[in-house]
Structure formats: C-alpha cells, structure tokens
Scaffold this active site. Structure first.
Site, short mmCIF file in Angstrom:
data_model
loop_
_atom_site.label_atom_id
_atom_site.label_comp_id
_atom_site.label_asym_id
_atom_site.label_seq_id
_atom_site.Cartn_x
_atom_site.Cartn_y
_atom_site.Cartn_z
N TRP A 84 9.88 -35.63 119.29
CA TRP A 84 10.63 -34.44 119.70
C TRP A 84 9.72 -33.28 120.04
O TRP A 84 9.97 -32.54 121.01
CB TRP A 84 11.66 -34.07 118.63
CG TRP A 84 12.76 -35.08 118.62
CD1 TRP A 84 13.01 -36.04 117.68
CD2 TRP A 84 13.74 -35.29 119.65
NE1 TRP A 84 14.06 -36.83 118.07
CE2 TRP A 84 14.53 -36.39 119.27
CE3 TRP A 84 14.01 -34.65 120.86
CZ2 TRP A 84 15.58 -36.86 120.04
CZ3 TRP A 84 15.05 -35.13 121.64
CH2 TRP A 84 15.84 -36.21 121.23
N ASP A 126 12.12 -26.08 115.66
CA ASP A 126 13.24 -26.96 115.95
C ASP A 126 13.69 -27.53 114.61
O ASP A 126 13.02 -28.36 114.01
CB ASP A 126 12.79 -28.08 116.89
CG ASP A 126 13.89 -29.10 117.19
OD1 ASP A 126 14.94 -29.06 116.52
OD2 ASP A 126 13.67 -29.96 118.07
N LYS A 181 23.67 -33.44 113.39
CA LYS A 181 23.01 -34.17 112.32
C LYS A 181 23.45 -33.66 110.95
O LYS A 181 23.86 -34.42 110.10
CB LYS A 181 21.50 -34.09 112.48
CG LYS A 181 21.02 -34.63 113.83
CD LYS A 181 19.54 -34.45 114.03
CE LYS A 181 19.11 -34.83 115.44
NZ LYS A 181 19.33 -36.24 115.77
#
Length: 378
Positions: free
Chosen positions: A106, A180, A204
């Site tokens: 990511w 993030d 999530k």
C-alpha cells in the site's frame, strides 16, 4: 443461527449488533427519541434534518473515540484509501517534493500515485527484507524541502504495523506526517501530536465500503493545486461540512452505528487490549507450530492482519497457492465456518484479518481448526 467467522481483509466483518440494528431500521429509521421518519436512510436527503442528525452524531462520536483535537477537521469523503493517494498530494504537495517510507504494497501504491503531482521520493524502504520489517526512523532520508512524509500505519498484505508513530521532529523534520490508517483506525489510540493528516477507507474497521475518512490539521488545508477537483479540495469539503457533494450517506449511517458500538465496548483503549490479546494468541500458536510460519519481525507484527504460510514436507513455506496442502487447509477451514482465509494473490499463503469486530472466540475457533488440521498432516 450461529454465523461463520469472517476473516476477510476488507470489506470486512462488522459487529453483529450493528447489522441487526441496520436491518431493523432498513424500512423506517427512528431518531434518538424513537420517532419514525417513514424512510430508510438510503432514501433521505443528505441535507434533510434526519440525515444531518445522523451525520452530526457520527462526527461527534468519532471525535470522542479517537480524541481528535479541536484544530483537526474530520471529513467524510469518497474514493477509498486508494483515491486518497492522489487526493493527499493534490492538497498537500504544493507541487513540491514528498517523502515516502515503503513498508509494503500500500505504501508502494501511495508513492507511485503521488509521483503524478510532484517529486515523490523514497525516504526509506523495507523491500530488501521482503517487507517483513520496518526501517528504523533514524535511517530515513527526508529532504529539507519535504512537503510531507507518508507512511502506511498497517500494511494489510504484508502484515507489518507501526506500533509507535515516528516523531519527525526528533529526526529534524518539520514536515507533517501523513498516515494511511485504513486498516488499523480505531484499533488503538492515536498520538495526534505526531500527525498532520490521517486517512482511511472505512471498510475494514469502521463500516462498509464507500466511506473514506480524512482527519486533517486545519493549517494544512487551503493549499490545493489548481488541478485538484473541487469535490476533493479539503478546504471546500470542510467549509461545507462534508456536504459539498452528496456524501455516502448510508455508509456514514452504518459507520455511526459502529462508533456507538465501539463506545459501548469501552472505547478505543479497551479495543486495543482486546486486539493485543487476539493477535498474541494467534501468533503464539503459529510460532509454536511445526506446520505454520509467519515471516514478519516480531517487533512490527500487525495486530489486524496475520499472514501465515503452511510448510511443505521439506519444512519450507508453501508459496504456491495451488499446492494440495493449501487447498486442503482452505477446505477444512471453510467446513469449520472460518471464511476468507486465503492470502493475497501477490504473496500467497493465508491471512487472518482480526479487526475490531472479530471476537476472541473467532480466533480461538481458527486456532482449534489449525491445530486439528496440523494433526492430519503429521
């Protein structure tokens, strides 16, 4: 009916109580006083008093849960964490240089996308370890002209997590830290004194896909590039109370129910202790097993996403997802009501995502199944 345990990395399992409440209100949402609206939240105007009350409650609960300081704005946006890889540099880069710490898939994506809007540099990378460790902040090469430093707080694919946010000031850096926190938001307290901006998709730990959370320090807004779409300009979004365009109303509503559930569980600090216990239980079993292995440095193992490999007869990790032993394991877990344990296609193996909504009973059930399967392979 006993529901299976869902170990999906995202969209992920949500608290059953939240799903039950949403189901009961699907046709007719009721306010805090129990008054009928005659509408589903899906049907409400985003500017109507009913939805505004939902939105304001959700924002207030989130600010309380995460202890967000008054000089930070909470924005409810769209596009997911992936879109924020473009939206952040459009707002914060000022066309200059940005520094990225690469710790997995990511952060690599974030770095690549930001390069479209300025000089995206690599301050440090853990690629040499196969992204099984974190580079020591003391070794990071951050430019004096850096507009911001980006990290991924938790890498869902490689299973590494920052258990302490870096203090950039001690590294001689005045640039804001961008985090993030898509996959570990609300799983642990946040040290906002070290952060300039944090963002994450909701799917999530906070709710369904569709909602993106951005928490940004006020002094960092108002500097968007001319090319930045109006709907993604943090200042415009903040000035309009996240209503500059139609927000993801139903996702905000569900997230608001999750925030209420989190408060009922004792808040973020209580969830952190549960997450520590769940992760420790699973890692201890894996480390003590002859069949399973986790490659991540113990100092930075994720509490949210636990990747693991089965070993072959030669003792080496089985990287081939089509190997009969891997297939047999997934068949056994499926039969036991343990869902979505297959690892990400880019790394193979298995992955158990144990976000806030996963009860410790689910982890115990997984361990029991893993233990039974190991006996069949002896």
């Amino acid at each position: 009916m006993t529901r299976p345990y869902n170990f999906s990395a995202g969209p992920a399992a949500m608290p059953e109580a939240v799903l039950q409440q949403a189901a009961s209100e699907m046709l007719d949402w009721h306010d805090a006083q129990g008054r009928s609206s005659g509408m589903s939240v899906m049907e409400m105007s985003h500017r109507g008093k009913e939805f505004i009350s939902i939105y304001e409650k959700a924002e207030a609960d989130l600010r309380e849960l995460l202890a967000v300081p008054a000089n930070f704005r909470i924005l409810f946006m769209q596009g997911g964490g992936l879109a924020e890889n473009a939206i952040v540099p459009l707002n914060l880069s000022r066309g200059g240089a940005m520094d990225f710490v690469l710790t997995g898939s990511w952060s690599q994506k974030s770095h690549k996308e930001a390069g479209k809007y300025g000089a995206a540099r690599v301050a440090a990378t853990a690629q040499v370890s196969g992204f099984t460790s974190l580079p020591d902040p003391a070794t990071w090469q951050i430019g004096a002209d850096s507009q911001y430093v980006h990290i991924c707080g938790n890498e869902t694919i490689h299973g590494v997590e920052f258990h302490e946010l870096p203090n950039l000031k001690t590294l001689g850096c005045d640039a804001p830290l961008v985090v993030d926190f898509s996959s570990n938001v609300a799983s642990r307290p946040v040290d906002w004194s070290r952060i300039g901006l944090a963002f994450g998709g909701a799917q999530k730990n906070l709710g369904p896909a569709g909602l993106t959370l951005v928490i940004v320090r006020e002094d960092l807004m108002g500097h968007a590039l001319k090319a930045c779409p109006s709907a993604f300009d943090y200042q415009l979004v903040a000035d309009n109370g996240s209503m500059y365009n139609t927000p993801p109303t139903y996702s905000i509503y569900i997230a608001g129910l999750v925030f209420q559930w989190l408060k009922q569980q004792g808040g973020v600090a209580a969830m952190e202790q549960r997450n520590i216990a769940k992760a420790q239980l699973l890692y201890d079993f894996i480390d003590g097993s002859q069949l399973y292995t986790n490659p991540v440095d113990k100092a930075c193992r994720s509490r949210m996403n636990v990747p693991f490999f089965l070993r072959g007869d030669d003792g080496q990790p089985l990287l081939d997802p089509t190997h009969p032993r891997n297939a047999a394991f997934l068949k056994a877990t499926q039969a036991a009501g343990l869902l979505q344990l297959k690892g990400h296609k880019s790394v193979g193996g298995m992955r158990a995502s144990i976000y806030n909504a996963m009860p410790i009973d689910g982890v115990q059930a997984l361990i029991a199944c893993m233990r039974d399967f190991e006996k069949t392979q002896a």
